[in-house]
Design a protein around this motif. Structure first.
Motif, mmCIF file in Angstrom:
data_model
loop_
_atom_site.group_PDB
_atom_site.id
_atom_site.type_symbol
_atom_site.label_atom_id
_atom_site.label_comp_id
_atom_site.label_asym_id
_atom_site.label_seq_id
_atom_site.Cartn_x
_atom_site.Cartn_y
_atom_site.Cartn_z
ATOM 1 N N PRO A 275 0.976 -1.573 0.182
ATOM 2 C CA PRO A 275 -0.307 0.376 0.311
ATOM 3 C C PRO A 275 0.806 1.110 -0.289
ATOM 4 C CG PRO A 275 -0.280 -1.299 2.147
ATOM 5 C CD PRO A 275 0.688 -1.664 0.917
ATOM 6 N N THR A 276 0.929 2.144 -0.658
ATOM 7 C CA THR A 276 1.266 3.082 -0.697
ATOM 8 C C THR A 276 1.239 4.325 0.353
ATOM 9 O OG1 THR A 276 -0.620 4.519 -2.043
ATOM 10 C CG2 THR A 276 1.208 3.806 -3.364
ATOM 11 N N ASP A 277 0.495 3.962 0.959
ATOM 12 C CA ASP A 277 0.669 4.784 2.052
ATOM 13 C C ASP A 277 0.790 4.500 3.059
ATOM 14 O OD1 ASP A 277 -1.515 7.048 1.618
ATOM 15 O OD2 ASP A 277 -2.974 4.758 1.881
ATOM 16 N N ILE A 278 1.700 3.082 3.351
ATOM 17 C CA ILE A 278 2.293 2.736 3.989
ATOM 18 C C ILE A 278 4.302 3.161 4.035
ATOM 19 C CG2 ILE A 278 3.442 0.357 4.551
ATOM 20 C CD1 ILE A 278 0.348 0.820 6.462
ATOM 21 N N GLN A 280 5.002 5.490 1.320
ATOM 22 C CA GLN A 280 4.982 6.811 2.251
ATOM 23 C C GLN A 280 5.924 6.716 3.775
ATOM 24 O OE1 GLN A 280 2.505 8.698 0.729
ATOM 25 N NE2 GLN A 280 2.401 8.738 -1.053
ATOM 26 N N MET A 281 5.155 6.246 4.448
ATOM 27 C CA MET A 281 5.920 6.064 6.344
ATOM 28 C C MET A 281 6.787 6.230 6.085
ATOM 29 S SD MET A 281 2.944 4.844 8.633
ATOM 30 C CE MET A 281 1.829 4.636 8.150
ATOM 31 N N TYR A 284 9.464 8.866 6.825
ATOM 32 C CA TYR A 284 9.677 9.586 8.355
ATOM 33 C C TYR A 284 9.907 9.132 9.268
ATOM 34 C CZ TYR A 284 6.773 13.101 5.409
ATOM 35 O OH TYR A 284 6.007 13.521 4.102
ATOM 36 N N ILE A 285 9.929 7.302 9.382
ATOM 37 C CA ILE A 285 10.119 6.679 10.403
ATOM 38 C C ILE A 285 11.922 6.707 10.116
ATOM 39 C CG2 ILE A 285 9.706 3.876 11.297
ATOM 40 C CD1 ILE A 285 6.980 4.370 10.052
ATOM 41 N N THR A 287 13.445 8.579 9.850
ATOM 42 C CA THR A 287 13.727 9.806 10.307
ATOM 43 C C THR A 287 14.135 10.461 11.987
ATOM 44 O OG1 THR A 287 12.854 11.698 8.868
ATOM 45 C CG2 THR A 287 13.855 12.622 10.907
ATOM 46 N N ILE A 288 13.052 9.054 12.520
ATOM 47 C CA ILE A 288 12.761 9.444 13.850
ATOM 48 C C ILE A 288 14.155 8.029 14.256
ATOM 49 C CG2 ILE A 288 11.369 8.148 15.719
ATOM 50 C CD1 ILE A 288 9.012 9.252 13.607
ATOM 51 N N MET C 154 11.611 8.512 24.259
ATOM 52 C CA MET C 154 12.890 9.417 22.898
ATOM 53 C C MET C 154 13.790 9.988 23.528
ATOM 54 S SD MET C 154 12.621 7.776 19.004
ATOM 55 C CE MET C 154 10.818 8.396 19.317
ATOM 56 N N THR C 165 10.720 13.637 16.314
ATOM 57 C CA THR C 165 10.499 13.158 16.430
ATOM 58 C C THR C 165 8.465 13.458 16.078
ATOM 59 O OG1 THR C 165 10.644 13.136 18.804
ATOM 60 C CG2 THR C 165 11.836 11.655 17.229
ATOM 61 N N MET C 168 7.364 14.089 12.597
ATOM 62 C CA MET C 168 7.514 13.338 11.722
ATOM 63 C C MET C 168 6.291 12.361 11.818
ATOM 64 S SD MET C 168 10.072 13.095 10.220
ATOM 65 C CE MET C 168 9.995 14.789 9.808
ATOM 66 N N VAL C 172 3.517 9.336 9.845
ATOM 67 C CA VAL C 172 3.145 8.830 9.987
ATOM 68 C C VAL C 172 1.466 8.674 10.412
ATOM 69 C CG1 VAL C 172 3.795 6.585 11.262
ATOM 70 C CG2 VAL C 172 5.344 7.847 10.624
ATOM 71 N N LEU C 175 -0.563 9.344 7.543
ATOM 72 C CA LEU C 175 -1.034 8.343 6.208
ATOM 73 C C LEU C 175 -1.557 7.400 6.847
ATOM 74 C CD1 LEU C 175 3.012 9.221 5.233
ATOM 75 C CD2 LEU C 175 0.652 8.612 3.894
ATOM 76 N N PHE C 179 -4.878 4.549 5.781
ATOM 77 C CA PHE C 179 -4.474 3.732 4.907
ATOM 78 C C PHE C 179 -5.762 2.191 5.393
ATOM 79 C CE2 PHE C 179 -3.010 -1.217 6.685
ATOM 80 C CZ PHE C 179 -2.998 -1.331 5.575
#
Lengths: 314, 515, 374
Positions: A275-278, A280-281, A284-285, A287-288, C154, C165, C168, C172, C175, C179
């Motif tokens: 799935p694109t939405d997943i 695309q995360m 971002y993930i 980065t964290i 964190m 964080t 970001m 998430v 999205l 989904f």
């Protein structure tokens, strides 16, 4: 499984990574200059966004994408100057004013886009930057695919990163910037004008982020869309921290972010059905995770985020 | 003609007059002591001379010519240099970088490091100030950092060098080295202004002395003509009788015991500057503090005192060894549990760790007690009890405040410290850890806090006094332990140490035997 | 701190002036005076921009004010808009009290809103409406809390800056909810949204016939609760102590990481309720990308309220007004409502600058403010 590996290890990903790292690395270097001088720069996001908008505006007015790039640099620099005035002169909390600036930039660009082009969402298309091929390099097998043909801004970024590193670590100015961020009183007592150094650094960081924005709107695309920076300013800040406040380190970290971004786009067009939405995360993930892993070993400039006023030294 | 003449200098900070029409003259190539108590206005006056503060009134003449400084840059251009009490050095930059910043040699647009290094080497050899130009400042000793500061001023062509309390961070033997350097500089024609509050140093080094009190000049004279007693009275303005310490009963029960405590490793919670990783910060420290005694820890700062404080109050876990309180192992208990067992702590870094400066006086007085009766009942704060308590402490410990709602940040340093001392002593502790309890306080507040600690001793409390002020340790302690590089190099009854012994031990020239 | 003397003569009139000046110089009051000026300044800059863009300022602001409270219906609209802002503003303010900048209220309200919708839809009509509503609210708060707990942890344990964080996690959260709705909960049709919530399992209208729901009452209750926790409980004291001086709090035995996580959890829970209030009280369903930036406006609300719970109330109303007024400005005067985003940014910058405030206050002789957020 085979398909997945093919997608991940596709050489085009490397090319795309270098490309997509451009705005993040430029902004990360901006963050490095700003923060080395002692000013936290959360406003990179707004500076990229403003740069992207001004780039399209410049190209729209003049028809020349290169004038657009100039507009972007100036626009980003103006945002940098705004942050500088609030964070340095008016002693606003650096983080709060950075976030305020980002919200302001979002509102301003969305507003102006609608005023100028009567459309919410995207601007009109303008003349974008042409691609540039390096004559000999483009014919070398692997290297040619990776580095042979890019937007001129990509090459400019690579040169600027190196120059930025030289300025920061090999020139008197760089020493003064680092001194201001480490120990402003020390800088002041040897006659360095701390505020002037900080203004310079923060405005420069705006110019660099603005140039990164121009990449988004004049090289990657040739129009502006609402909030098109999409968190890259925050990624740049994370890249800057991961890169230990060093332009070259920031470039390395930007490659990491850009790679997931490249992969994410590659997967969307591949036969792998996720799935694109997943997908695309992913950036971002990442980065964290990078931030959580990097910070504990990193040491920010000692006086980062502090307000300094000459003559009030403790 | 005077090298520097300051005329009727006045400086106010809000309602406080720090300098009140002060006159001050220094002759060329003399060592001139600026003597006074904490808060007498010495540093303020010199910061004005160095262009860091703007004067509200008065005139400054350098070499007979009137000058007006809008910042240190101007002062430096007129040949004035200053070594500040808190060093103005960026720890992560190298010695060379710190010295040349602001006056960098260039090669084209680049900084000429080779030349910079050569300049540093040249000046440091000329004056016998040995330092490694490539070392990071945070990795060299405090004494060496001081040399870097002096080099910084000399390289900028300082003819008048101001040294602000330069001996406070040095071991007694290092003070001797500094005095040698000062004499050499004087022979070379440099004028030195030496800020201090120590009479002995004044007598040892200066040609002339100016005494400041409460922001005014009270005297200037040749040092040879002034007796220490005269100077003391000029400086303080009244007689201070040192508090009497009654006889020691060595058989109180052991309250605190450290068994072979070691702390190693990188940057901890309280570490301010990074040393070499993995170095022992506390090395096999064993000691006992008994009820009814004051155990003084003497030593030059940075020799493990901070780590010792942090281990005892529970902020830092030792890498090996045990800490016992009344026989119970508290090594891994943490600050909350240790406090609940009746340990009071006066932190060495008052502003950073002792108070919350935007909280009110009343709020600060329950810091650490915010969950306990009577100030809280099942998690709900009890405002009436809190205010009553605050009123009591403010009254008992003479905290000068306009109201209990006043933010603590607006009180003077002395009153902040009295508040912290009052809060901690009123908890009915059985162990008191007092770290640098009188740092930066004037003589009145210092005397007051000394008396409070002695009163606690009379009541049979066990007291661990950690102080960089040797005089304070000697005046209050029943027994003294000397710390050097994280080790206790001697621990004996106070009477058995001479001042000279202590000085040598603090400098690491151990004649004593570790106990 | 000191009182000003010398420039006012004696006499009863002077005493009144002096008392008024003294009252205005009190930290709280001068904050309010300055906040009002900051908002006015932002609106003036907005006016300049409107004029420069070739629109009529009068037209714009007339529509703005009419849209904000020109009629009962519009006033109700303002209150409806203010409801989620009450929560998001309070959410950001709570975190600020612990020295944390939660920029993630936007993502937290999305997961909160979806969690509430899911609970209502899954429980079905067998469960009484009241129970469903209560459980849905709990679920919304929990979901928001979970999304905020990560950055809290964190920050506390690793020192990762919470601004990055939480931002970001906004992406998430948005999205992820998109989904989930697309994949499992989508009502057939062109819009990615859940089916409508049944009438009995919604937050009821507060004023019948308008779109103001009981959500606003919940919001006020949250303000009261947070204010009580911060001022009157040991936990609140510790949260503030950590926010103002973590080193001193640690020295005094406060569990600093624990309090940081707790403050983020509280903040996230409140932001989650913002989503619940919109989904259950306004939209009656979860629609993907439903929020026009309530989480970010919450930052402006909190900054304007100077992170005081009670300050959130007027600040949320003000921004609710600007938002509903902005919409009618867009609708009737064809002036882009994004101007209001710009105004928010300016307000944040102006209020965050203590030197600007003291410049203004000194000039108007009200006395100087001492410092800003620590």
């Amino acid at each position: 499984m085979r398909e997945i590996l093919d997608v991940i290890f596709d050489i085009n990903n490397v090319t795309a990574t270098i490309r997509m790292a451009t705005p993040i690395a430029l902004a990360a270097m901006g963050g490095a200059f700003s923060e080395r001088s002692g000013v936290i720069n959360i406003g990179l996001e707004g500076m990229i966004l403003t740069g992207a908008f001004c780039g399209v505006l410049g190209s729209y007015i003049s028809g020349s994408p290169w004038l657009g790039v100039l507009f972007a640099v100036v626009g980003g620099g103006l945002m940098g100057a705004t942050l500088a005035v609030f964070a340095i002169k008016l002693k606003a909390d650096h983080v709060v004013s950075g976030v305020g600036l980002n919200i302001l930039a979002l509102g301003l660009t969305s507003w102006l886009m609608q005023v100028l082009w009567k459309n919410r969402g995207t601007s009109v298309s303008v003349n974008g930057l042409p691609m540039f091929s390096i004559p000999v390099v483009r014919d070398v097998p692997v290297l040619g695919t990776i580095l042979g043909t890019h937007s001129p801004l990509v090459y400019m970024m690579l040169i600027l990163i190196f120059l930025g590193w030289v300025v920061m670590f090999k020139t008197p100015l760089g020493l003064r910037i680092r001194m201001a961020g480490e120990h402003p009183e020390a800088a002041d007592t040897v006659g360095i004008n701390v505020h002037a150094v900080q203004y310079f650094s923060v405005i420069l960081s705006g110019c660099l982020a603005g140039l990164g924005g121009a990449y988004l709107s004049l090289a990657q695309l040739n129009w502006f869309s609402m909030n098109m920076s999409a968190g890259r300013g925050y990624m740049a800040l994370a890249a800057n921290i991961f890169g230990q406040w060093n332009p070259i380190g920031g470039l390395g970290a930007s490659f990491l972010f850009a790679f997931t971004d490249a992969l994410q786009m590659r997967i969307q067009t591949s036969p792998i059905k996720l799935p694109t939405d997943i997908i695309q995360m992913l950036p971002y993930i990442l980065t964290i995770l990078v931030l959580a892993g990097a910070v504990i070993r990193s040491r920010p400039p000692a006086a980062l985020g502090r307000h300094y006023e000459s003559g009030r030294a403790a | 003609m005077w090298a520097v003449r300051m005329e009727k200098i006045t400086k106010r900070f809000g309602p406080v007059v720090a300098n009140d029409a002060v006159d001050f003259e220094v002759a060329p190539a003399e060592i001139h002591c600026l003597l006074g108590e904490n808060g007498a206005g010495k540093t303020t006056l010199m910061r004005i001379l160095f262009g860091l503060y703007r004067k509200d009134a008065g005139e400054i003449y350098v070499d007979g010519k009137p000058v007006s400084f809008s910042g240190p840059r101007d002062a430096i251009a007129h040949g004035i240099g200053m070594v500040h009490q808190h060093f103005m050095l960026a720890g992560r930059l190298t010695v060379t970088e710190n010295i040349v910043a602001g006056a960098e040699p260039r090669r084209g647009v680049l900084l000429d490091y080779a030349k910079a290094r050569e300049m540093v080497r040249e000046v440091s050899e000329r004056y016998g100030l040995k330092v490694d130009p490539d070392a990071h400042v945070e990795s060299i000793s405090v004494g060496q950092q001081q040399r870097v500061e002096i080099l910084k001023a000399l390289l900028r062509g300082a003819k008048v060098l101001i040294l602000d309390e330069p001996t406070a961070v040095l071991a007694p033997q290092e003070v001797g080295d500094l005095f040698d350097i000062m004499r050499r500089l004087k022979e070379g024609g440099t004028t030195i202004i030496f800020i201090t509050h120590k009479l002995k140093e004044t007598a040892a080094i200066s040609d002339r002395v100016t005494v400041l009190r409460d922001g005014r000049r009270v005297a200037t004279m040749n040092t040879a003509d002034a007796s220490p007693a005269d100077l003391a009275e000029l400086m303080v303005g009244r007689q201070i009788v040192p508090p009497a310490r009654k006889g020691h009963s060595p058989d109180g029960k052991v309250v605190l015991e450290l068994q072979n405590v070691s702390v190693r490793g990188g940057l901890g919670a309280g570490a301010r500057t990074g040393g070499a990783g993995g170095k022992a910060r506390l090395n096999n420290v064993s000691l006992q503090v008994r009820s009814g005694e004051i155990l003084g820890i003497a030593g030059v700062e940075g020799n493990g005192q901070l780590e010792l404080e942090e281990v005892i109050v529970g902020l830092r876990k030792p890498t090996s060894g045990r800490v016992l309180l009344n026989g119970r192992d508290i090594t891994r208990l943490g600050p909350r549990g240790i406090r609940d067992m009746g340990v009071a702590c006066i932190p060495s870094d008052r502003l950073r760790r002792g108070i919350v400066d935007s909280f009110s006086v009343a709020q600060n007085l329950i810091l650490g007690e915010q969950t306990s009766a009577p100030f809280a009942a099942s998690g709900i704060l009890q405002p009436r009890k809190i205010v009553e308590h605050a009123a009591k402490i403010v009254n008992m410990f003479d905290v000068r405040t306009a109201s209990l709602d006043q933010p603590v940040g607006s009180l003077s340093g002395g009153n902040q410290q009295k508040l912290v001392v009052g809060r901690e002593l009123s908890r009915g502790p059985n162990l008191i850890v007092a770290a640098q309890p009188t740092r930066g306080l004037d003589i009145g507040a210092t005397d007051y806090i000394h008396r409070q600690l002695l009163a606690m001793r009379e009541q049979g409390k066990a007291i661990l006094l950690i102080s960089a002020e040797l005089d304070e340790v000697r005046a209050l302690s029943d027994r003294i332990a000397v710390m050097y590089e994280g080790q206790i190099v001697a621990l004996r009854p106070a009477e058995e140490f001479t001042e000279r012994d202590l000085g040598l031990l603090m400098a690491g020239q151990g004649v004593g035997v570790a106990s | 701190m000191g009182t000003r003397e010398g420039d006012l003569s004696r006499g009863p009139a002077a005493r009144v002036v002096r008392r008024a000046a003294g009252w205005l110089a009190r930290p709280g009051v001068s904050d309010i005076a300055y906040s009002a000026v900051a908002v006015l300044l932002a609106l003036v800059i907005g006016a300049i921009l409107i004029a420069a863009s070739g629109y009529s300022v009068i037209d714009a602001y007339a529509n703005l004010f009419d849209g904000a409270f020109g009629s009962i219906y519009n006033l109700a609209n303002t209150l409806m808009m203010a409801t989620p802002l009450l929560f998001t503003g309070l959410s950001v303010a709570v975190a600020f009290q612990c020295g944390l900048f939660n920029v993630g209220a936007e993502g937290q309200l999305y997961v909160g809103g979806l969690a509430s919708a899911v609970v209502v839809l899954v429980l079905g009509p067998a469960v009484p409406g009241v129970v469903r509503v209560l459980l849905a609210l709990v679920a919304g708060a929990l979901a928001g809390a979970v999304l905020a707990a990560g950055p809290g942890y964190m920050k506390a344990r690793l020192g990762a800056h919470e601004v990055i964080t939480t931002i970001m996690l906004n992406y998430v959260g948005i999205l992820l909810t998109t989904f989930l709705v697309k994949t499992y909960l989508k009502e057939p049709g062109p819009v990615d949204q859940t089916p409508l919530l049944p009438v009995g399992a919604r937050l009821p209208e507060l004023i019948p016939g308008t779109r103001v729901s009981w959500g606003i009452v919940l919001g006020v209750a949250a303000v009261v609760a947070v204010d009580y926790i911060l001022r009157r409980t040991s936990v609140g004291y510790e949260i503030q102590a950590v926010g103002r001086n973590a080193a001193a709090a640690e020295y005094a035995g406060v569990n600093v990481p624990g309090r940081i996580v707790l403050a983020m959890v509280m903040s996230g829970a409140i932001a989650g309720l913002a989503g619940s209030s919109v989904v259950m009280g306004t939209l009656y369903r979860f629609i993907t990308n439903f929020s026009p930036g309530y989480g970010f406006t919450g930052i402006a609300v909190a900054v304007l309220a100077r992170n005081k719970p009670w300050g959130v109330l007027p600040a949320a109303l003000l921004f609710g007004m600007l938002q509903s007024g902005g919409m009618s400005m867009q609708l009737f005067a064809r002036i882009p409502a994004d101007l209001m985003t710009l105004v928010q940014g300016i307000v944040i910058l102006f209020v965050a600058a203590p030197a600007l405030a003291s410049m203004f206050l000194a000039r108007s002789r009200f006395g100087a403010r001492t410092g800003g957020r620590g």
